[in-house]
Design an enzyme around this catalytic site. Structure first.
Site, PDB file in Angstrom:
ATOM      1  N   CYS A   7       0.870  -1.173   0.000  1.00  0.00           N
ATOM      2  CA  CYS A   7       0.000   0.000   0.000  1.00  0.00           C
ATOM      3  C   CYS A   7       0.907   1.224   0.000  1.00  0.00           C
ATOM      4  CB  CYS A   7      -0.989  -0.011   1.162  1.00  0.00           C
ATOM      5  SG  CYS A   7      -0.261   0.094   2.799  1.00  0.00           S
ATOM      6  N   ASN A  10       2.528   1.466   4.035  1.00  0.00           N
ATOM      7  CA  ASN A  10       2.870   0.268   4.814  1.00  0.00           C
ATOM      8  C   ASN A  10       2.621   0.472   6.311  1.00  0.00           C
ATOM      9  OD1 ASN A  10       5.799  -1.800   5.438  1.00  0.00           O
ATOM     10  ND2 ASN A  10       3.765  -2.497   4.907  1.00  0.00           N
ATOM     11  N   CYS A  12      -1.068   0.573   7.419  1.00  0.00           N
ATOM     12  CA  CYS A  12      -2.438   0.123   7.720  1.00  0.00           C
ATOM     13  C   CYS A  12      -2.784  -1.146   6.945  1.00  0.00           C
ATOM     14  CB  CYS A  12      -3.466   1.187   7.355  1.00  0.00           C
ATOM     15  SG  CYS A  12      -3.267   2.768   8.163  1.00  0.00           S
ATOM     16  N   ARG A  13      -3.133  -0.948   5.667  1.00  0.00           N
ATOM     17  CA  ARG A  13      -3.681  -2.037   4.876  1.00  0.00           C
ATOM     18  C   ARG A  13      -2.694  -3.170   4.643  1.00  0.00           C
ATOM     19  NH1 ARG A  13      -5.668   1.398  -0.158  1.00  0.00           N
ATOM     20  NH2 ARG A  13      -3.716   2.447   0.364  1.00  0.00           N
ATOM     21  N   SER A  14      -1.508  -2.859   4.201  1.00  0.00           N
ATOM     22  CA  SER A  14      -0.578  -3.942   3.864  1.00  0.00           C
ATOM     23  C   SER A  14      -0.084  -4.721   5.088  1.00  0.00           C
ATOM     24  CB  SER A  14       0.581  -3.444   2.995  1.00  0.00           C
ATOM     25  OG  SER A  14       1.315  -2.413   3.610  1.00  0.00           O
ATOM     26  N   ASP A 122      -8.391   2.884   1.997  1.00  0.00           N
ATOM     27  CA  ASP A 122      -7.412   3.332   2.986  1.00  0.00           C
ATOM     28  C   ASP A 122      -8.136   3.970   4.169  1.00  0.00           C
ATOM     29  OD1 ASP A 122      -5.280   4.335   4.407  1.00  0.00           O
ATOM     30  OD2 ASP A 122      -4.355   5.330   2.695  1.00  0.00           O
TER      31      ASP A 122
END
Length: 151
Positions: A7, A10, A12-14, A122
């Site tokens: 993302c 690096n 939150c999402r990933s 996000d």
């Protein structure tokens, strides 16, 4: 199988996807899978994931010891699959991919199987934790579906 989640930062999402996929792979006995996450930008290199992401992982019995890092050219050869969380991530990944890229680059949301809901949004700029919970739920579905196809 070697999987990299990417993302923009690096944080939150990933890293959430990395933790979820580790858990799903372990649940299915796929202990030899290598799973990591990285950023497109350098903003969070050396930092732990966002506190709200860690809180949602903890709510679901997961954790992360990930330290933020930025994607490097070797990642495009080392990993079998590189998943972007949104279309911008995938566009950026395809533009950065070296000529010897052997990884399949695609949206993680392709494994959501809902045409209108392929983007892992996000949650960073949302107030509170709700967006992180929604993001987590999307990631779980995608990881489970990916594993079912590849185990």
């Amino acid at each position: 199988m070697k999987i990299l989640f990417v993302c923009i930062g690096n944080s939150c999402r990933s890293p959430m996807a990395e933790s979820v996929m580790r858990s799903v792979a372990t649940k299915h006995g796929l202990t030899d899978w290598q799973i990591d996450s990285a950023a497109l930008r350098e903003w969070n290199v050396g930092r732990r994931p966002e506190e709200r992401a860690l809180a949602v992982l903890a709510e679901n019995g997961l954790s992360s010891d990930h330290v933020g890092r930025q994607i490097v050219p070797q990642d495009f050869v080392h990993f079998d699959h590189i998943f972007g969380m949104d279309e911008g991530n995938v566009t950026d990944l395809l533009a950065r991919a070296p000529s010897d890229c052997s990884a399949k680059i695609e949206l993680l949301g392709n494994y959501r199987y809902k045409e209108l809901d392929k983007i892992i949004f996000d949650p960073y700029f949302e107030h509170g934790i709700h967006g992180f919970r929604r993001c987590f739920d999307q990631i779980v579905i995608c990881c489970e579906n990916f594993v079912k196809l590849h185990k």
